[in-house]
Design a protein around this motif. Structure first.
Motif, PDB file in Angstrom:
ATOM      1  N   ILE A  73       9.698 -21.523-105.458  1.00 34.97           N
ATOM      2  CA  ILE A  73       9.789 -22.881-104.880  1.00 34.97           C
ATOM      3  C   ILE A  73       8.609 -23.160-103.958  1.00 34.97           C
ATOM      4  CG2 ILE A  73      11.137 -24.340-103.323  1.00 34.97           C
ATOM      5  CD1 ILE A  73      13.658 -22.985-104.460  1.00 34.97           C
ATOM      6  N   VAL A  74       8.229 -22.164-103.164  1.00 33.33           N
ATOM      7  CA  VAL A  74       7.084 -22.341-102.246  1.00 33.33           C
ATOM      8  C   VAL A  74       5.809 -22.623-103.019  1.00 33.33           C
ATOM      9  CG1 VAL A  74       5.607 -21.155-100.579  1.00 33.33           C
ATOM     10  CG2 VAL A  74       8.092 -20.980-100.376  1.00 33.33           C
ATOM     11  N   LEU A  75       5.565 -21.857-104.056  1.00 35.55           N
ATOM     12  CA  LEU A  75       4.340 -22.037-104.847  1.00 35.55           C
ATOM     13  C   LEU A  75       4.338 -23.377-105.582  1.00 35.55           C
ATOM     14  CD1 LEU A  75       3.903 -18.430-106.328  1.00 35.55           C
ATOM     15  CD2 LEU A  75       2.527 -19.526-104.550  1.00 35.55           C
ATOM     16  N   VAL A  76       5.491 -23.742-106.158  1.00 31.62           N
ATOM     17  CA  VAL A  76       5.575 -25.037-106.858  1.00 31.62           C
ATOM     18  C   VAL A  76       5.404 -26.197-105.874  1.00 31.62           C
ATOM     19  CG1 VAL A  76       7.100 -26.553-108.172  1.00 31.62           C
ATOM     20  CG2 VAL A  76       6.978 -24.125-108.731  1.00 31.62           C
ATOM     21  N   THR A  77       5.989 -26.066-104.676  1.00 28.68           N
ATOM     22  CA  THR A  77       5.855 -27.110-103.651  1.00 28.68           C
ATOM     23  C   THR A  77       4.400 -27.267-103.217  1.00 28.68           C
ATOM     24  OG1 THR A  77       8.094 -26.671-102.838  1.00 28.68           O
ATOM     25  CG2 THR A  77       6.617 -27.865-101.370  1.00 28.68           C
ATOM     26  N   ALA A  78       3.707 -26.148-103.063  1.00 31.53           N
ATOM     27  CA  ALA A  78       2.291 -26.197-102.700  1.00 31.53           C
ATOM     28  C   ALA A  78       1.482 -26.920-103.772  1.00 31.53           C
ATOM     29  CB  ALA A  78       1.761 -24.779-102.485  1.00 31.53           C
ATOM     30  N   THR A  79       1.808 -26.618-105.046  1.00 26.05           N
ATOM     31  CA  THR A  79       1.112 -27.313-106.143  1.00 26.05           C
ATOM     32  C   THR A  79       1.428 -28.811-106.126  1.00 26.05           C
ATOM     33  OG1 THR A  79       1.271 -25.314-107.500  1.00 26.05           O
ATOM     34  CG2 THR A  79       0.783 -27.379-108.641  1.00 26.05           C
ATOM     35  N   TYR A  80       2.689 -29.156-105.833  1.00 26.08           N
ATOM     36  CA  TYR A  80       3.084 -30.567-105.773  1.00 26.08           C
ATOM     37  C   TYR A  80       2.339 -31.286-104.650  1.00 26.08           C
ATOM     38  CZ  TYR A  80       5.965 -34.691-104.940  1.00 26.08           C
ATOM     39  OH  TYR A  80       6.388 -35.970-104.736  1.00 26.08           O
ATOM     40  N   HIS A  81       2.212 -30.627-103.510  1.00 29.56           N
ATOM     41  CA  HIS A  81       1.478 -31.236-102.391  1.00 29.56           C
ATOM     42  C   HIS A  81       0.007 -31.429-102.746  1.00 29.56           C
ATOM     43  CE1 HIS A  81       4.619 -29.886 -99.148  1.00 29.56           C
ATOM     44  NE2 HIS A  81       5.041 -30.871 -99.926  1.00 29.56           N
ATOM     45  N   GLN A  82      -0.548 -30.486-103.484  1.00 29.53           N
ATOM     46  CA  GLN A  82      -1.928 -30.632-103.921  1.00 29.53           C
ATOM     47  C   GLN A  82      -2.069 -31.840-104.844  1.00 29.53           C
ATOM     48  OE1 GLN A  82      -4.649 -28.873-102.912  1.00 29.53           O
ATOM     49  NE2 GLN A  82      -5.823 -30.373-104.110  1.00 29.53           N
ATOM     50  N   MET A  83      -1.092 -32.026-105.733  1.00 30.38           N
ATOM     51  CA  MET A  83      -1.099 -33.205-106.607  1.00 30.38           C
ATOM     52  C   MET A  83      -0.983 -34.494-105.786  1.00 30.38           C
ATOM     53  SD  MET A  83       1.274 -31.938-109.796  1.00 30.38           S
ATOM     54  CE  MET A  83       0.735 -30.631-110.917  1.00 30.38           C
ATOM     55  N   GLU A  84      -0.130 -34.462-104.748  1.00 27.19           N
ATOM     56  CA  GLU A  84      -0.024 -35.629-103.852  1.00 27.19           C
ATOM     57  C   GLU A  84      -1.363 -35.930-103.201  1.00 27.19           C
ATOM     58  OE1 GLU A  84       4.412 -36.191-102.003  1.00 27.19           O
ATOM     59  OE2 GLU A  84       3.189 -34.595-101.137  1.00 27.19           O
ATOM     60  N   LEU A  85      -2.016 -34.867-102.732  1.00 26.26           N
ATOM     61  CA  LEU A  85      -3.324 -35.046-102.093  1.00 26.26           C
ATOM     62  C   LEU A  85      -4.319 -35.675-103.059  1.00 26.26           C
ATOM     63  CD1 LEU A  85      -5.273 -34.620 -99.757  1.00 26.26           C
ATOM     64  CD2 LEU A  85      -5.644 -32.283-100.550  1.00 26.26           C
ATOM     65  N   ASN A  86      -4.308 -35.222-104.326  1.00 26.44           N
ATOM     66  CA  ASN A  86      -5.215 -35.803-105.321  1.00 26.44           C
ATOM     67  C   ASN A  86      -4.927 -37.281-105.531  1.00 26.44           C
ATOM     68  OD1 ASN A  86      -6.390 -33.288-105.680  1.00 26.44           O
ATOM     69  ND2 ASN A  86      -5.084 -32.732-107.420  1.00 26.44           N
TER      70      ASN A  86
END
Length: 364
Positions: A73-86
């Motif tokens: 969940i932590v890793l997927v959330t980090a990826t999701y936040h990166q997508m938000e940033l993009n």
């Protein structure tokens, strides 16, 4: 209401693949580790109770699976936040290049939300400054237009009557004197307007300063009453002064304060149609002094109340021109009140029209 950023199909697929793949990878690692640990235990503890061993391994597997889920969940959330940033970067770029006056209406994680909020604050301030600049330009255009109109009218008369004299288009000396008298009066109108403009521009200037002295407001109102007594009597009005207490000591620029009350009293004399009384009232309240200039003349129309302090605004154009008003008296009064750190407002009904000024007793 802010909307969350929506991921496209590809991004959702990436998150799903990453979540499942990461979890399965952890399980493979866990199977290898647990098997390895279990094999060692079997080799070294063959005499240990088999049931206890199995129970311990089940508990261990459960804990490891929970940890795997948390890490996934932590890793997927980090990826999701990166997508938000993009997404935010794309939106910011579009806003900066296409529509810089539009705030972002998106909701993201709290860290990125701080950036969005700061950006929106920047846009809001830019919009406000742009609006103020537009209003300033509009005010300048209106000022030029009004000044041009108010100067052109008497100037045309001056040139016209002097032109008659210049072309010798007169019958006798009496007619010459008549023409010059009219030209003189029109010249005084222009001088009055120019002086008012200069005074207004001076008090609006950022470097305008006050010459603060200690004085008695009650005494100032008494002096103003005496100065305008003759003019009031000519118009059938009586000036009444009230002060609570009888002596109110305060600090202020007496020259500018005198100009404020001069303008307010002249406004009451000229435009208080049907008035019989003008009241000058001063009252000390805590750390401020409230001064009211009121008359019982014709009420100001409701639609005009919010405009009376505007430059060149006239409630009745014909009446103002007849009385020689420039439309700057109340604007000058308001600016000087604000220069003292005070406020001024107007109320009007069938019984009384009141201009109420609030001044701090002392101003640094």
């Amino acid at each position: 209401m802010s909307k969350r950023i929506k991921l496209n199909v590809k991004e959702k697929g990436v998150l799903l693949f990453e979540g499942i793949g990461t979890f399965l990878l952890f399980q493979i690692i866990n199977v290898i580790l647990i098997a390895s640990i279990g094999q060692k235990n079997l080799e070294t503890n063959l005499q240990v109770n088999l049931q206890n061993l199995l129970a311990n391994r089940v508990s261990l597997v459960g804990i490891v699976i929970i940890l795997d889920l948390i890490l996934t969940i932590v890793l997927v959330t980090a990826t999701y936040h990166q997508m938000e940033l993009n997404h935010v970067m794309v939106v910011l770029h579009k806003t900066a290049t296409n529509n810089l006056n539009k705030e972002l209406d998106v909701k993201v994680n709290h860290r990125l939300q701080n950036i969005i909020d700061s950006f929106n604050l920047l846009i809001s301030n830019m919009n406000r400054h742009a609006k103020e600049q537009q209003q300033s330009e509009k005010s300048k255009d209106e000022l030029i237009s009004n000044v041009s109109h108010d100067i052109r009218t008497p100037l045309t008369s001056v040139i016209g009557y002097l032109g008659l004299i210049e072309s010798k288009n007169f019958n006798d000396l009496g007619q010459i004197l008549k023409y010059t008298h009219i030209a003189y009066k029109k010249s005084l109108e222009m001088q009055n307007l120019v002086n008012s403009l200069f005074e207004f521009a001076n008090v609006q200037h950022a470097t305008s300063r006050l010459k603060m002295t200690k004085f008695d407001m009650a005494q100032m109102l008494d002096q103003l009453s005496a100065d305008f007594e003759l003019e009031a009597n000519k118009r059938g009005m009586e000036i009444i002064v009230n002060s609570h207490p009888d002596k109110i000591m305060m600090q202020g620029d007496t020259e500018k304060l005198g100009r404020i009350f001069n303008n307010l009293i002249m406004n009451a004399l000229k435009y208080g149609k049907g008035a019989t009384h003008i009241w000058l009232t001063a009252e000390k309240k805590d750390t401020e002094v409230v001064v009211t200039v009121a008359n019982n003349g014709k009420a100001i129309p409701e639609d005009s109340l919010k405009h009376v302090f505007d430059r060149f605004y006239r409630v009745e154009d014909s009446r103002s021109k007849k009385t020689g008003g420039t439309g700057l008296g109340l604007a000058i009064a308001q600016s000087m009140v604000q220069l003292h750190g005070g406020t001024i407002a107007v109320t009007s009904n069938d019984e009384k029209t009141s201009f109420i000024s609030h001044f701090p007793i002392s101003k640094s």
